[in-house]
Motif scaffolding. Sequence first.
Motif, mmCIF file in Angstrom:
data_model
loop_
_atom_site.group_PDB
_atom_site.id
_atom_site.type_symbol
_atom_site.label_atom_id
_atom_site.label_comp_id
_atom_site.label_asym_id
_atom_site.label_seq_id
_atom_site.Cartn_x
_atom_site.Cartn_y
_atom_site.Cartn_z
ATOM 1 N N TRP A 127 0.839 -1.212 0.000
ATOM 2 C CA TRP A 127 0.000 0.000 0.000
ATOM 3 C C TRP A 127 0.869 1.255 0.000
ATOM 4 C CZ3 TRP A 127 -1.979 3.236 4.394
ATOM 5 C CH2 TRP A 127 -2.974 4.129 3.971
ATOM 6 N N GLU A 128 1.968 1.224 0.727
ATOM 7 C CA GLU A 128 2.892 2.365 0.718
ATOM 8 C C GLU A 128 3.420 2.607 -0.694
ATOM 9 O OE1 GLU A 128 6.881 3.997 3.051
ATOM 10 O OE2 GLU A 128 6.199 1.937 3.324
ATOM 11 N N GLN A 129 3.779 1.526 -1.394
ATOM 12 C CA GLN A 129 4.248 1.660 -2.772
ATOM 13 C C GLN A 129 3.141 2.213 -3.671
ATOM 14 O OE1 GLN A 129 5.497 -2.361 -3.515
ATOM 15 N NE2 GLN A 129 7.500 -2.090 -2.547
ATOM 16 N N TYR A 130 1.910 1.804 -3.396
ATOM 17 C CA TYR A 130 0.760 2.298 -4.171
ATOM 18 C C TYR A 130 0.575 3.796 -3.958
ATOM 19 C CZ TYR A 130 -4.188 3.157 -5.285
ATOM 20 O OH TYR A 130 -5.359 3.678 -5.761
ATOM 21 N N LEU A 131 0.676 4.249 -2.717
ATOM 22 C CA LEU A 131 0.523 5.676 -2.418
ATOM 23 C C LEU A 131 1.599 6.500 -3.112
ATOM 24 C CD1 LEU A 131 -0.327 5.559 1.407
ATOM 25 C CD2 LEU A 131 -1.912 5.981 -0.487
ATOM 26 N N ALA A 166 -15.420 -7.168 0.440
ATOM 27 C CA ALA A 166 -16.294 -6.052 0.793
ATOM 28 C C ALA A 166 -15.491 -5.025 1.586
ATOM 29 C CB ALA A 166 -17.475 -6.544 1.612
ATOM 30 N N ASP A 167 -15.745 -3.764 1.340
ATOM 31 C CA ASP A 167 -15.027 -2.685 2.013
ATOM 32 C C ASP A 167 -15.682 -2.413 3.371
ATOM 33 O OD1 ASP A 167 -13.840 -0.375 2.903
ATOM 34 O OD2 ASP A 167 -14.066 0.736 1.031
ATOM 35 N N PRO A 168 -15.002 -2.700 4.494
ATOM 36 C CA PRO A 168 -15.618 -2.497 5.816
ATOM 37 C C PRO A 168 -15.709 -1.029 6.241
ATOM 38 C CG PRO A 168 -13.351 -3.212 6.066
ATOM 39 C CD PRO A 168 -13.650 -3.265 4.599
ATOM 40 N N THR A 169 -15.111 -0.131 5.462
ATOM 41 C CA THR A 169 -15.151 1.293 5.821
ATOM 42 C C THR A 169 -16.235 2.050 5.049
ATOM 43 O OG1 THR A 169 -13.547 1.976 4.125
ATOM 44 C CG2 THR A 169 -12.668 1.240 6.246
ATOM 45 N N LEU A 170 -17.050 1.304 4.305
ATOM 46 C CA LEU A 170 -17.999 1.950 3.400
ATOM 47 C C LEU A 170 -18.936 2.910 4.123
ATOM 48 C CD1 LEU A 170 -18.639 1.894 0.381
ATOM 49 C CD2 LEU A 170 -20.382 0.146 0.851
ATOM 50 N N GLU A 185 -10.187 0.889 0.601
ATOM 51 C CA GLU A 185 -10.614 1.052 -0.789
ATOM 52 C C GLU A 185 -9.634 0.320 -1.707
ATOM 53 O OE1 GLU A 185 -11.621 4.622 -3.996
ATOM 54 O OE2 GLU A 185 -10.444 5.060 -2.190
ATOM 55 N N TRP A 186 -8.336 0.487 -1.401
ATOM 56 C CA TRP A 186 -7.300 -0.219 -2.181
ATOM 57 C C TRP A 186 -7.304 -1.716 -1.884
ATOM 58 C CZ3 TRP A 186 -3.137 -2.767 0.208
ATOM 59 C CH2 TRP A 186 -2.167 -3.275 -0.662
#
Length: 278
Positions: free
Chosen positions: A19-23, A94-98, A85-86
């Motif tokens: 995720w850090e690489q994605y950011l 499923a996104d638990p932060t939706l 989201e990523w």
Amino acid sequence: MTNTLWPVPSEWEKSLILWEQYLIACNKRPRTVETRIRAMRNFAREINEIPQNVTEDDIFSWAGRKQWAAETRHSKYVTLRSFYEWYARKNELADPTLYLPSIHRACPPPRPIPEFLYEQSLSDTNSRRTLLILRLAGNLGLRVDEICRANIEDIMPDLLGYSLRVTGKGGVVRYLPLPTTMHRDLIAAADPVTGFVFPGKINGHLSARWVGKIGAQALPGEWTLHTLRHRFGTISYRQDHDLLTVQRLLGHLQVSTTQRYVEPAKEAMRSTILAISI
């Protein structure tokens, strides 16, 4: 209090690295990446679940135990949404932060440091480095992370002298005219090899956190470098009452943001009250 020295559970480590690489690939600012990674590592230490098993209830239960200010809660939720989201898209989950709520943040009034305290701090400072940090915040309105990255390669000649090229939030570039003394002092302080005015170990310069700490230690009470930026915005507006000029000097995308940095003149407020009083 979270002990940030605790290791991150191994089940989280690979995902956080990716995720850090994605950011970074999304061209997020280094400080944004650092802040979000740190927040997610703390979350991973506390949640007691592997990332794919975290549910909406887990997140609400965790967040409900925190006594955060609105600004902090907003920041934490933005980070969680960004990660999941990523992560959910990547792993077809499923996104638990939706349904994390939007947090209303009260707009604080401008808080410029009083002039006599700013002048006193400049007068009492014996360190040339500290003095330059204070002046970059109070006289040029730079953010802390802009101050720490100041480099003489960003000093550009203009029609009237020299300007400092500053890359701010969102990659917004602005050019700030340099007074002669400021230009001279930046050149004198710069590292002869890297050109950084405040050389250090973070990509060749001091960290924003350390610059902020140095500035705060030189100011009385709870005044911070950011209140010097408020001072800059307020004094700049009183010069010609042009909010667009102040917006450009501060590097804001919207005038509404600039308004939060400009304190109304106390004299005008007092004269208005006196004029309408019976």
